[in-house]
Enzyme design. Structure first.
Site, PDB file in Angstrom:
ATOM      1  N   GLU A 183       0.775   3.982   1.696  1.00 32.47           N
ATOM      2  CA  GLU A 183       1.152   4.467   3.028  1.00 32.47           C
ATOM      3  C   GLU A 183       2.290   3.637   3.623  1.00 32.47           C
ATOM      4  O   GLU A 183       3.252   4.192   4.176  1.00 32.47           O
ATOM      5  CB  GLU A 183      -0.050   4.404   3.987  1.00 32.47           C
ATOM      6  N   CYS A 230      -6.820   2.485   4.628  1.00 33.33           N
ATOM      7  CA  CYS A 230      -7.573   1.311   5.069  1.00 33.33           C
ATOM      8  C   CYS A 230      -7.263   1.030   6.538  1.00 33.33           C
ATOM      9  O   CYS A 230      -6.451   1.717   7.167  1.00 33.33           O
ATOM     10  CB  CYS A 230      -7.207   0.100   4.205  1.00 33.33           C
ATOM     11  N   CYS A 259      -3.461   0.284   7.145  1.00 32.62           N
ATOM     12  CA  CYS A 259      -2.615   1.469   7.064  1.00 32.62           C
ATOM     13  C   CYS A 259      -2.904   2.451   8.202  1.00 32.62           C
ATOM     14  O   CYS A 259      -1.978   3.041   8.761  1.00 32.62           O
ATOM     15  CB  CYS A 259      -2.782   2.138   5.709  1.00 32.62           C
ATOM     16  N   HIS A 261       0.846  -1.192   0.000  1.00 34.73           N
ATOM     17  CA  HIS A 261       0.000   0.000   0.000  1.00 34.73           C
ATOM     18  C   HIS A 261       0.884   1.245   0.000  1.00 34.73           C
ATOM     19  O   HIS A 261       1.995   1.239   0.557  1.00 34.73           O
ATOM     20  CB  HIS A 261      -0.897   0.021   1.235  1.00 34.73           C
TER      21      HIS A 261
END
Length: 152
Positions: free
Chosen positions: A54, A82, A85, A52
């Site tokens: 992040e 999400c 994260c 991801h």
């Protein structure tokens, strides 16, 4: 650096994800007006559920600063983080999270959950949503539209 400039940098990262065929989400981690970490989605590229934007920005910053703690930092990301994260951002003590587009199906900061501000956790992050929301949502909309049409 202000929120708009930082989100524009996150959008630059999102475009890199798009170029590699990943969902176009980008992030930058900022400390004292300097970007210390950059990341974009690499789940498809790396075949990793951890790819991801992040997480990649945090890993980049950790490598550059030799630290896992990001007190005094702000993470800018084009899509609401999400649950995974959001939890990571709390764990590494990020002070502020700024996101562009809301994620009504998976948002861990405002839409479904409010993990960064949960008083039961040992750290809380300030959260600001909607910065360059239209631009952030548009890159995602076009990506998924192309996927549905099979023109990716």
């Amino acid at each position: 650096m202000d929120d708009i400039l930082c989100m524009q940098e996150a959008l630059t990262e999102a475009r890199l994800a798009l170029e590699s065929g990943d969902i176009p989400v980008g992030a930058v981690l900022v400390r004292k007006d300097a970007i210390i970490g950059r990341g974009h989605n690499t789940r498809s590229l790396d075949n990793s559920p951890l790819g991801h934007a992040e997480i990649n920005a945090l890993a980049d910053a950790a490598e550059k600063t030799s630290s896992w703690r990001f007190d005094g930092c702000c993470l800018y990301v084009t899509l609401e983080p999400c649950v995974m994260c959001a939890g990571a951002l709390v764990q590494c003590r990020v002070d502020r999270i700024v996101f562009g587009a809301k994620d009504p199906k998976g948002g861990g900061c405002k839409s479904l959950y409010e993990i960064p501000q949960d008083p039961r956790l040992s750290h809380r992050c300030c959260v600001t949503g909607g910065v360059l929301a239209h631009e952030c949502a548009e890159i995602l909309r076009k990506f998924f539209e192309a996927k549905r049409k099979g023109t990716d």
